[in-house]
Write an enzyme that holds these catalytic residues in place. Structure first.
Site, PDB file in Angstrom:
ATOM      1  N   ALA A 272     -46.956 -17.058-110.036  1.00 21.11           N
ATOM      2  CA  ALA A 272     -48.315 -17.436-110.406  1.00 21.11           C
ATOM      3  C   ALA A 272     -48.745 -18.609-109.542  1.00 21.11           C
ATOM      4  O   ALA A 272     -47.932 -19.185-108.822  1.00 21.11           O
ATOM      5  CB  ALA A 272     -48.387 -17.827-111.877  1.00 21.11           C
ATOM      6  N   MET A 273     -50.031 -18.946-109.628  1.00 17.13           N
ATOM      7  CA  MET A 273     -50.560 -19.987-108.754  1.00 17.13           C
ATOM      8  C   MET A 273     -51.522 -20.887-109.519  1.00 17.13           C
ATOM      9  O   MET A 273     -52.414 -20.408-110.214  1.00 17.13           O
ATOM     10  CB  MET A 273     -51.245 -19.319-107.550  1.00 17.13           C
ATOM     11  CG  MET A 273     -51.840 -20.288-106.560  1.00 17.13           C
ATOM     12  SD  MET A 273     -50.548 -21.326-105.803  1.00 17.13           S
ATOM     13  CE  MET A 273     -51.497 -22.808-105.532  1.00 17.13           C
ATOM     14  N   GLU A 274     -51.345 -22.195-109.329  1.00 15.01           N
ATOM     15  CA  GLU A 274     -52.021 -23.208-110.142  1.00 15.01           C
ATOM     16  C   GLU A 274     -53.405 -23.609-109.647  1.00 15.01           C
ATOM     17  O   GLU A 274     -53.861 -24.705-109.975  1.00 15.01           O
ATOM     18  CB  GLU A 274     -51.136 -24.455-110.196  1.00 15.01           C
ATOM     19  CG  GLU A 274     -51.016 -25.249-108.866  1.00 15.01           C
ATOM     20  CD  GLU A 274     -49.817 -24.886-108.011  1.00 15.01           C
ATOM     21  OE1 GLU A 274     -49.289 -23.768-108.171  1.00 15.01           O
ATOM     22  OE2 GLU A 274     -49.409 -25.712-107.167  1.00 15.01           O
ATOM     23  N   ASN A 275     -54.122 -22.773-108.905  1.00 17.41           N
ATOM     24  CA  ASN A 275     -55.444 -23.129-108.403  1.00 17.41           C
ATOM     25  C   ASN A 275     -56.262 -23.882-109.450  1.00 17.41           C
ATOM     26  O   ASN A 275     -56.327 -23.484-110.600  1.00 17.41           O
ATOM     27  CB  ASN A 275     -56.221 -21.872-108.015  1.00 17.41           C
ATOM     28  CG  ASN A 275     -55.361 -20.875-107.295  1.00 17.41           C
ATOM     29  OD1 ASN A 275     -54.888 -21.145-106.204  1.00 17.41           O
ATOM     30  ND2 ASN A 275     -55.115 -19.731-107.926  1.00 17.41           N
ATOM     31  N   HIS A 307     -45.880 -23.901-116.797  1.00 14.02           N
ATOM     32  CA  HIS A 307     -45.665 -24.440-115.453  1.00 14.02           C
ATOM     33  C   HIS A 307     -46.996 -24.596-114.720  1.00 14.02           C
ATOM     34  O   HIS A 307     -47.313 -25.670-114.201  1.00 14.02           O
ATOM     35  CB  HIS A 307     -44.729 -23.512-114.676  1.00 14.02           C
ATOM     36  CG  HIS A 307     -44.454 -23.924-113.271  1.00 14.02           C
ATOM     37  ND1 HIS A 307     -43.375 -24.700-112.917  1.00 14.02           N
ATOM     38  CD2 HIS A 307     -45.126 -23.696-112.124  1.00 14.02           C
ATOM     39  CE1 HIS A 307     -43.395 -24.924-111.613  1.00 14.02           C
ATOM     40  NE2 HIS A 307     -44.453 -24.322-111.099  1.00 14.02           N
ATOM     41  N   GLU A 308     -47.786 -23.539-114.680  1.00 13.96           N
ATOM     42  CA  GLU A 308     -49.054 -23.613-113.937  1.00 13.96           C
ATOM     43  C   GLU A 308     -50.009 -24.597-114.612  1.00 13.96           C
ATOM     44  O   GLU A 308     -50.724 -25.336-113.941  1.00 13.96           O
ATOM     45  CB  GLU A 308     -49.704 -22.228-113.817  1.00 13.96           C
ATOM     46  CG  GLU A 308     -48.816 -21.143-113.225  1.00 13.96           C
ATOM     47  CD  GLU A 308     -48.112 -21.514-111.925  1.00 13.96           C
ATOM     48  OE1 GLU A 308     -48.639 -22.346-111.165  1.00 13.96           O
ATOM     49  OE2 GLU A 308     -47.013 -20.979-111.679  1.00 13.96           O
ATOM     50  N   GLU A 330     -43.287 -29.281-107.194  1.00 16.07           N
ATOM     51  CA  GLU A 330     -42.572 -28.150-107.807  1.00 16.07           C
ATOM     52  C   GLU A 330     -41.368 -28.587-108.644  1.00 16.07           C
ATOM     53  O   GLU A 330     -41.187 -28.125-109.761  1.00 16.07           O
ATOM     54  CB  GLU A 330     -42.158 -27.130-106.742  1.00 16.07           C
ATOM     55  CG  GLU A 330     -43.332 -26.443-106.046  1.00 16.07           C
ATOM     56  CD  GLU A 330     -44.296 -25.742-107.000  1.00 16.07           C
ATOM     57  OE1 GLU A 330     -43.945 -25.549-108.189  1.00 16.07           O
ATOM     58  OE2 GLU A 330     -45.416 -25.398-106.576  1.00 16.07           O
TER      59      GLU A 330
HETATM   60  N1  TRP Z   1     -47.370 -23.035-106.440  1.00 15.31           N
HETATM   61  C1  TRP Z   1     -46.899 -21.800-107.014  1.00 15.31           C
HETATM   62  C2  TRP Z   1     -46.070 -22.210-108.209  1.00 15.31           C
HETATM   63  O1  TRP Z   1     -46.530 -22.415-109.257  1.00 15.31           O
HETATM   64  C3  TRP Z   1     -46.075 -21.007-106.062  1.00 15.31           C
HETATM   65  C4  TRP Z   1     -46.761 -19.881-105.364  1.00 15.31           C
HETATM   66  C5  TRP Z   1     -47.533 -18.946-105.904  1.00 15.31           C
HETATM   67  C6  TRP Z   1     -46.653 -19.505-104.013  1.00 15.31           C
HETATM   68  N2  TRP Z   1     -47.913 -18.037-104.960  1.00 15.31           N
HETATM   69  C7  TRP Z   1     -47.382 -18.364-103.803  1.00 15.31           C
HETATM   70  C8  TRP Z   1     -45.988 -20.040-102.950  1.00 15.31           C
HETATM   71  C9  TRP Z   1     -47.470 -17.730-102.561  1.00 15.31           C
HETATM   72  C10 TRP Z   1     -46.057 -19.418-101.706  1.00 15.31           C
HETATM   73  C11 TRP Z   1     -46.802 -18.275-101.523  1.00 15.31           C
HETATM   74  O2  TRP Z   1     -44.922 -22.453-108.127  1.00 15.31           O
HETATM   75 ZN    ZN Z   2     -45.190 -24.510-109.211  1.00 12.69          ZN
END
Ligand code: TRP
Ligand code: ZN
Length: 874
Positions: A272-275, A307-308, A330
């Site tokens: 997942a991604m924390e945008n 986490h996000e 992280e």
């Molecule tokens: N920052 C994301 C996390 O919560 C990591 C992540 C999500 C990521 N998608 C990605 C890293 C694509 C590299 C490429 O940990």
């Molecule tokens: Zn993270």
């Protein structure tokens, strides 16, 4: 293209320079169409006053990849051909004024983007992934984390196809456009780096809720999913609210925008991604219902949602100066999500789970060619740097600080760090400085942990002087004196009856150090490294008797579990070394298991344990050590012998205690409907552990028992455990059970991933043929990372078929990597790490693995990602 050619030049921390230009504001207008997208960007750029030098005018370099330039204006004027250059992945402005507005229009192709970086399509959805360097595939920009700017984003798309338009920040105006299109604008008031930019457009269902913060502000929460998944979001939403409350209560941290949005997408490279304000999730970490998700899925969803969310402070409000500092966000955020999960579940069980992940996989990484420090000094491809070392070892370093400072001073340190660095891009040094100030401790020596690759060894020996009643612990670490680490070593001392005499946190700061305990009537048994207080390999010559004592009586869940692991591990490793007939199961070992089994059955039946064992811990105490962990302890890994030895111990324990296992299975299978919670989860763990051992007997009755469990289960945990048990035991019911499962779940790709994984991990030589057949099954798609991990990734964890002595498993993996690399380099490179530790294996596997790496290295047109992994491995 650029990415696939030329030599690899490392990026060095020592070459870090502050950005030449900063961005005062960004306006993006993104118009989405079926066969392309247009991106208009308006950047307010100004020279960075903090950048020294400046006698010679330097060109401004903006990053941009796979962008087609349609228009470029400076301060409203079209730029002449000589005032800019397009060089591969860069846009160069040789002679920029000190402050100006740059407007560019680019055409991009989300519909052809299979790398899943930048703006891409997942099914009918448009979405983005910008960390770490995806934004440069959307527009030209100083795409580095230390350039922070407020973003305004307007998205336009066809109203029918994309009724939902989302971006991070607060929603602004929206309206209709000609030709059936519409638009929406979003403003994010918090300056952010480009890697935190996100947008989504598509036909999605929104599940809405709200949260009132501690200071009384209302936050609108929403989870967006495809319409048919709208009934699978309750768990994720509950977890989000729980995490928001926990961060307020534990660290005094509140959410800061009016909206918090989560979108689930099917095609996603990571978890997942924390945008900022708009998290984008791999659907696997959002969607859950009891019938279709296991207890482990439920726990992972909680952990990833938390986490996000926690990143909003540790990552977004304070971000990283450069990617060498990745663990700053992280490692810290993983530690925070671990604490959160410990607070909602069996705390010991969660800790043991985290230790297992670290020791099974991070220790291996640290012992191989891809080893690197938590704060590295160089990298080739940043995408390869999202490693277990950055995440899991990074979290261990933060945990050690928490242990050394204590919870209260750690909380003050975190607060000070966030106050000092709010709105900035920080370094590991900034973090440690705040912790040192608030904790009133010198952390200079501790800092060495961040710069040292590899797993430290801690040798402990003990001496008893009866005449003086004195007990001495001598601790030796493997480092030269000027590099000794500061290691928190939590210990307890037990008397012969298992009573705790004393407990202490020892601080090891020298290469060789002695700790003395006075007033001992007899030599105690030491309980060492309680809670796994430091990420080290501990070497202490425990006798079986001492281990039995710790297992039975120690107050620390980790050391009890570790005692069981050591007892089992010794037995398995001995058998792996035996050439002839396997030795008999020692009576003392069977007796230990019998005791544990009896206690577990009592717990399952509702009794409480005298020393606070919960059901999850009871299940862990009975679990054999993993092959990955045991392999680490062999001089050269003999995979086949190790697998056979572990299976034979499992079978002996199953046969010697068949009645006890059966009793446990029955006691832990109450006839009540499914519920999620620590108690029922613990019950299912015990029941399915018992089932696993029972199936090892190879007896028909037990196959029937598993088949019945499959048929009657009202939840995925039980039905998947039964399915896996039958398939891995090659039971006669396996084929029909697989078919039944597929009939029921064929429309749910995430569930079919489990079906693929169960087959790919079946420990038989014939599995490779089955996996080849499954490549052509409708449930598999090579362009989806979850499918690839489920089938090919799982196969690469198969102890028998992947490691076939003829090299067929390795060849298959390399073939698949070559198919995947042009489509998705990130996923291809990650799969290739499975071959990186070839030196650890005995012949013939060692040579065969190396051969496949060499074949990959010789292939033309490899991505940077894959070339780095292959190059370092060879
Ligand atoms: N920052 C994301 C996390 O919560 C990591 C992540 C999500 C990521 N998608 C990605 C890293 C694509 C590299 C490429 O940990
Ligand atoms: Zn993270």
């Amino acid at each position: 293209m650029e990415k696939n050619s030329g030599e690899l030049r490392p990026v060095l921390l020592s070459e870090y320079r502050p950005p030449l230009f900063l961005v005062a504001g960004v306006e993006l207008a993104i118009d989405l169409y079926d066969d392309h997208a247009l991106v208009r960007a308006r950047l307010e750029l100004y020279r960075n006053p903090a950048r020294e030098g400046g006698e010679r005018p330097e060109p401004l370099i903006l990053d941009g990849e796979e962008l087609e330039l349609l228009r470029i204006n400076r301060d409203g004027q079209q730029l002449s051909a000589e005032s800019y250059r397009l060089e591969g992945s860069r846009l160069v402005l040789p002679d920029p004024p000190a402050r100006f507005t740059l407007e560019t229009t680019a055409r991009i192709h989300p519909e052809r983007n299979t790398a899943l970086e930048g703006l891409y399509r997942s099914g009918t959805l448009f979405c983005t992934q910008c960390e770490p360097e995806g934004f440069r595939r959307i527009t030209w920009y100083p795409d580095r984390p230390d350039v922070l700017a407020p973003f305004t984003v307007t998205i336009s798309a066809d109203q029918q196809k994309c009724p939902v338009l989302l971006a991070g920040g607060n929603p602004g105006e929206r309206g209709k456009l000609p030709a059936g299109r519409h638009y929406a604008t979003f403003r994010d008031p918090y300056p952010k780096p480009s890697y935190l930019f996100a947008m989504v457009a598509g036909d999605l269902a929104g599940i809405h809720d709200c949260f009132t913060t501690a200071s009384g502000r209302q936050v609108a929460l929403a989870i967006y999913v495809e319409h048919h998944n709208r009934d699978k979001c309750d768990h994720a939403m509950a977890a989000l609210k729980q995490a928001m409350r926990w961060d307020e209560e534990t660290f005094g941290l509140e959410y800061d925008l009016d909206h918090y949005l989560i979108v689930a997408v099917d095609d996603f490279n990571m978890g997942a991604m924390e945008n900022k304000g708009l998290n984008i999730f791999n659907a696997a970490y959002v969607l859950a219902r009891p019938e279709s998700a296991t207890d482990d899925d439920f726990e992972r969803i909680e952990a990833v949602i938390a986490h996000e969310y926690f990143h909003n402070w540790t990552g977004n409000r304070v971000t990283c100066r450069d990617w060498f500092q990745l663990s700053l966000k992280e490692g810290l955020t993983v530690f925070r999500d671990q604490l959160f999960s410990q607070s909602v579940h069996s705390p010991g069980g969660k800790r043991i789970g985290d230790v297992r992940l670290l020791r099974d996989h991070q220790f291996a990484e640290d012992a191989g060619p891809l080893a690197h420090p938590v704060r590295p000094e160089s990298y080739l491809e940043i995408n390869n740097f999202y490693t277990l070392t950055i995440y899991e070892k990074g979290a261990e370093l933060v945990r050690m600080l928490h242990t050394l400072l204590g919870a209260e001073r750690f909380r003050r340190g975190l607060k000070l760090y966030l106050e000092r660095q709010d709105g900035t891009a920080a370094t590991v040094e900034d973090f440690l400085a705040a912790m040192a100030a608030a904790g009133d401790r010198d952390l200079d020596q501790f800092k060495r942990w961040y710069f040292r690759p590899g797993t430290p060894r801690l040798q402990v020996r003990d001496f008893f002087e009866p005449a003086r009643g004195r007990y001495r612990l001598r601790v030796v670490q493997n480092a030269p004196p000027e590099e000794a680490l500061h290691i928190p070593l939590a210990v307890g001392l037990l008397d012969a009856a298992g009573r705790e005499l004393t407990a202490a946190l020892l601080e090891v700061t020298e290469v060789e150090q002695e700790f003395v305990f006075e007033g001992m009537a007899a030599k105690p048994t030491p309980s060492l490294l309680r809670g796994f207080s430091a990420p080290v390999r501990l070497d202490y010559p425990y006798s079986d008797q001492q281990l039995q004592l710790l297992l039975a009586h120690d107050s620390d869940p980790f050391t009890r579990w570790e005692a069981a692991q050591l007892l089992n591990g010794k037995l398995i490793l001995e058998r792996a070394g035996d050439q002839g007939e396997p030795a008999e199961l020692p009576a003392s070992h069977a007796a230990t298991y019998r005791r544990l089994l009896t206690e577990a059955a009592e717990l399952a039946a509702g009794k409480t344990s005298p020393h606070g064992t919960d059901k999850t811990l009871a299940a862990l105490l009975l679990t054999l050590p993993s092959e990955d962990y045991l392999a680490e302890q062999m001089e050269l890994i003999e995979v086949a012998a190790l697998h056979r030895a572990r299976q034979s111990v499992r079978r002996d324990l199953a046969l010697a205690l068949a009645a006890e296992w059966r009793r446990l299975h029955d006691a832990a299978a109450p006839l009540e409907p499914y519920r999620y919670g620590a108690e029922p989860v613990g019950n299912r763990r015990l029941k399915n552990l018992a089932l696993d051992f029972l199936l090892a007997t190879g007896e028909e009755d037990n196959f029937d028992l598993a088949h019945q469990q499959f048929r009657r289960a009202d939840n995925m945990t039980d039905s998947l455990a039964a399915l896996k048990g039958l398939v891995h035991a090659a039971a006669p019911q396996a084929p029909e059970t697989l078919a039944e499962f597929a009939r029921r779940w064929r429309d749910q790709p995430l569930v079919m991933d489990k079906w693929l994984a169960v087959q790919a991990t079946a420990p038989y030589a014939a599995t490779l043929e089955q996996v080849r057949r499954l490549l052509a099954h409708p449930a598999f798609r090579i362009d989806n990372p979850n499918r690839v991990r489920a089938l090919i990734g799982s196969f690469a964890a198969n102890p028998v078929a992947f490691h076939a002595a003829d090299g067929s498993g390795y060849r298959f993996l390399a073939d698949q990597i070559l198919v995947l690399d042009p489509k998705n380099p990130q996923v291809a490179a990650r799969l290739a790490t499975r071959l990186s530790r070839w030196r650890r294996y005995a012949e013939p596997r060692r040579g065969l693995m190396r051969g496949e790496l060499a074949r990959l290295a010789a292939a033309s047109q490899l991505s940077r990602d894959l070339r780095e992994v292959v190059g370092k491995s060879l």
